[in-house]
Design an enzyme around this catalytic site. Sequence first.
Site, PDB file in Angstrom:
ATOM      1  N   GLY A  74       0.810  -1.210   0.000  1.00 43.02           N
ATOM      2  CA  GLY A  74       0.000   0.000   0.000  1.00 43.02           C
ATOM      3  C   GLY A  74       0.844   1.261   0.000  1.00 43.02           C
ATOM      4  O   GLY A  74       2.069   1.223   0.209  1.00 43.02           O
ATOM      5  N   GLN A  75       0.182   2.398  -0.244  1.00 46.23           N
ATOM      6  CA  GLN A  75       0.907   3.668  -0.343  1.00 46.23           C
ATOM      7  C   GLN A  75       1.672   3.996   0.939  1.00 46.23           C
ATOM      8  O   GLN A  75       2.853   4.351   0.898  1.00 46.23           O
ATOM      9  CB  GLN A  75      -0.076   4.800  -0.664  1.00 46.23           C
ATOM     10  CG  GLN A  75      -0.760   4.671  -2.012  1.00 46.23           C
ATOM     11  CD  GLN A  75      -1.574   5.911  -2.330  1.00 46.23           C
ATOM     12  OE1 GLN A  75      -1.042   6.957  -2.684  1.00 46.23           O
ATOM     13  NE2 GLN A  75      -2.893   5.807  -2.192  1.00 46.23           N
TER      14      GLN A  75
ATOM     15  N   LEU B  95      -4.989 -10.541   6.355  1.00 45.38           N
ATOM     16  CA  LEU B  95      -5.931  -9.861   7.251  1.00 45.38           C
ATOM     17  C   LEU B  95      -7.333 -10.460   7.223  1.00 45.38           C
ATOM     18  O   LEU B  95      -8.148 -10.131   8.072  1.00 45.38           O
ATOM     19  CB  LEU B  95      -5.987  -8.357   6.941  1.00 45.38           C
ATOM     20  CG  LEU B  95      -4.978  -7.506   7.729  1.00 45.38           C
ATOM     21  CD1 LEU B  95      -3.547  -7.831   7.325  1.00 45.38           C
ATOM     22  CD2 LEU B  95      -5.242  -6.020   7.559  1.00 45.38           C
TER      23      LEU B  95
ATOM     24  N   THR C 199      -9.514  -0.895   1.163  1.00 47.09           N
ATOM     25  CA  THR C 199      -9.750   0.502   0.795  1.00 47.09           C
ATOM     26  C   THR C 199     -10.520   0.679  -0.512  1.00 47.09           C
ATOM     27  O   THR C 199     -10.697   1.808  -0.964  1.00 47.09           O
ATOM     28  CB  THR C 199      -8.414   1.259   0.674  1.00 47.09           C
ATOM     29  OG1 THR C 199      -7.588   0.595  -0.293  1.00 47.09           O
ATOM     30  CG2 THR C 199      -7.686   1.308   2.012  1.00 47.09           C
TER      31      THR C 199
ATOM     32  N   ASP D 233     -11.493   9.566   7.049  1.00 48.57           N
ATOM     33  CA  ASP D 233     -12.557  10.567   7.161  1.00 48.57           C
ATOM     34  C   ASP D 233     -13.922   9.987   6.786  1.00 48.57           C
ATOM     35  O   ASP D 233     -14.949  10.604   7.056  1.00 48.57           O
ATOM     36  CB  ASP D 233     -12.254  11.756   6.254  1.00 48.57           C
ATOM     37  CG  ASP D 233     -12.203  11.361   4.786  1.00 48.57           C
ATOM     38  OD1 ASP D 233     -11.275  10.599   4.415  1.00 48.57           O
ATOM     39  OD2 ASP D 233     -13.061  11.800   4.005  1.00 48.57           O
TER      40      ASP D 233
ATOM     41  N   TYR E  92     -17.441   0.799   3.566  1.00 49.22           N
ATOM     42  CA  TYR E  92     -16.046   1.089   3.901  1.00 49.22           C
ATOM     43  C   TYR E  92     -15.957   1.900   5.193  1.00 49.22           C
ATOM     44  O   TYR E  92     -15.260   1.517   6.142  1.00 49.22           O
ATOM     45  CB  TYR E  92     -15.373   1.835   2.749  1.00 49.22           C
ATOM     46  CG  TYR E  92     -14.022   2.414   3.106  1.00 49.22           C
ATOM     47  CD1 TYR E  92     -12.941   1.590   3.393  1.00 49.22           C
ATOM     48  CD2 TYR E  92     -13.821   3.800   3.158  1.00 49.22           C
ATOM     49  CE1 TYR E  92     -11.706   2.121   3.725  1.00 49.22           C
ATOM     50  CE2 TYR E  92     -12.588   4.337   3.480  1.00 49.22           C
ATOM     51  CZ  TYR E  92     -11.535   3.496   3.768  1.00 49.22           C
ATOM     52  OH  TYR E  92     -10.311   4.027   4.108  1.00 49.22           O
TER      53      TYR E  92
ATOM     54  N   TRP F 218      -7.811  11.465   1.588  1.00 49.93           N
ATOM     55  CA  TRP F 218      -7.324  11.793   0.239  1.00 49.93           C
ATOM     56  C   TRP F 218      -5.825  11.488   0.068  1.00 49.93           C
ATOM     57  O   TRP F 218      -5.038  12.348  -0.304  1.00 49.93           O
ATOM     58  CB  TRP F 218      -7.598  13.260  -0.064  1.00 49.93           C
ATOM     59  CG  TRP F 218      -9.041  13.651  -0.114  1.00 49.93           C
ATOM     60  CD1 TRP F 218     -10.108  13.019   0.458  1.00 49.93           C
ATOM     61  CD2 TRP F 218      -9.592  14.805  -0.779  1.00 49.93           C
ATOM     62  NE1 TRP F 218     -11.281  13.690   0.198  1.00 49.93           N
ATOM     63  CE2 TRP F 218     -10.994  14.797  -0.565  1.00 49.93           C
ATOM     64  CE3 TRP F 218      -9.034  15.844  -1.525  1.00 49.93           C
ATOM     65  CZ2 TRP F 218     -11.848  15.780  -1.057  1.00 49.93           C
ATOM     66  CZ3 TRP F 218      -9.880  16.819  -2.021  1.00 49.93           C
ATOM     67  CH2 TRP F 218     -11.268  16.789  -1.795  1.00 49.93           C
TER      68      TRP F 218
END
Length: 281
Positions: free
Chosen positions: A9-10, A32, A57, A97, A120, A145
């Site tokens: 992931g990022q 997971l 995500t 968020d 989500y 974001w």
Amino acid sequence: MILVFGRTGQVAQELARLAPGAHFAGRDEADLTHPDDCAALIGRLRPAAVINAAAYTAVDKAEGDESTARLVNRNAPEAMAVACAGLGIPFVHISTDYVFDGSGEAPRDESAQTAPLGVYGATKLEGEDTIRAAGGQWAIMRTSWVFSAHGNNFVKTMRRLGAERDRLTIVADQIGGPTPAAAIAAAALEMARQMQADPAKGGLYHFAGAPDVSWADFAREIFAQSGLSPQVEDIPTSAYPTPARRPANSRLNCAAIERDFGIARPDWRESLAAVIKELSA
């Protein structure tokens, strides 16, 4: 040694740059969707701290795959938190968020009422609740974001589309803080470090880039920094329907994390320049 759940992931890739000595657990080591494997790995490695940078995500896909999203976003973090509490080690978890409904225009602080709009956000909120219930020393960082030079994200999509098209329609009535994955990684490591030094530290925190901006204006800055010049037409969310509803207001009040950990909101425009430089190399 810090144990990081997530490898591709990022945020996980940025953590690997900042903490190459950490142990990064991918699906081959801790899937997971099998939460007990996560707890077992923590018990076996007995790290100094754990950072969970992994999540389900795929916001739209989650609407039709609720059981998997819940396993990854709720049950796995619960297993991690319980294992960390049992060993007395700090647990840092990244949330979103999307736990909010996006109403109004004011930035939300950590005490704001949650009301997720989709699967989500709901499963991420459930994960937060299970971490709190596990006891122990934990920190939850809600962010928004996320962008980087890795994986799939808005910056990379806009650069591709901006090079292909002369005109783009982009949503302008959703407002939030674009957040560099590198800043999230640095914040998570700093929180883990301070929590190891002070067992009283931890809790729920918001962390997002500044200044707040619309998707359309974020795109304009991406194009400007990339040397691209497509025409951008602002459109409302209603003109771009998606399976999962997005929060219109993703503004986050990030005062608490700066007060308690000395971590300030990053200027996403500066980080964008670094990401674009990396993508252009």
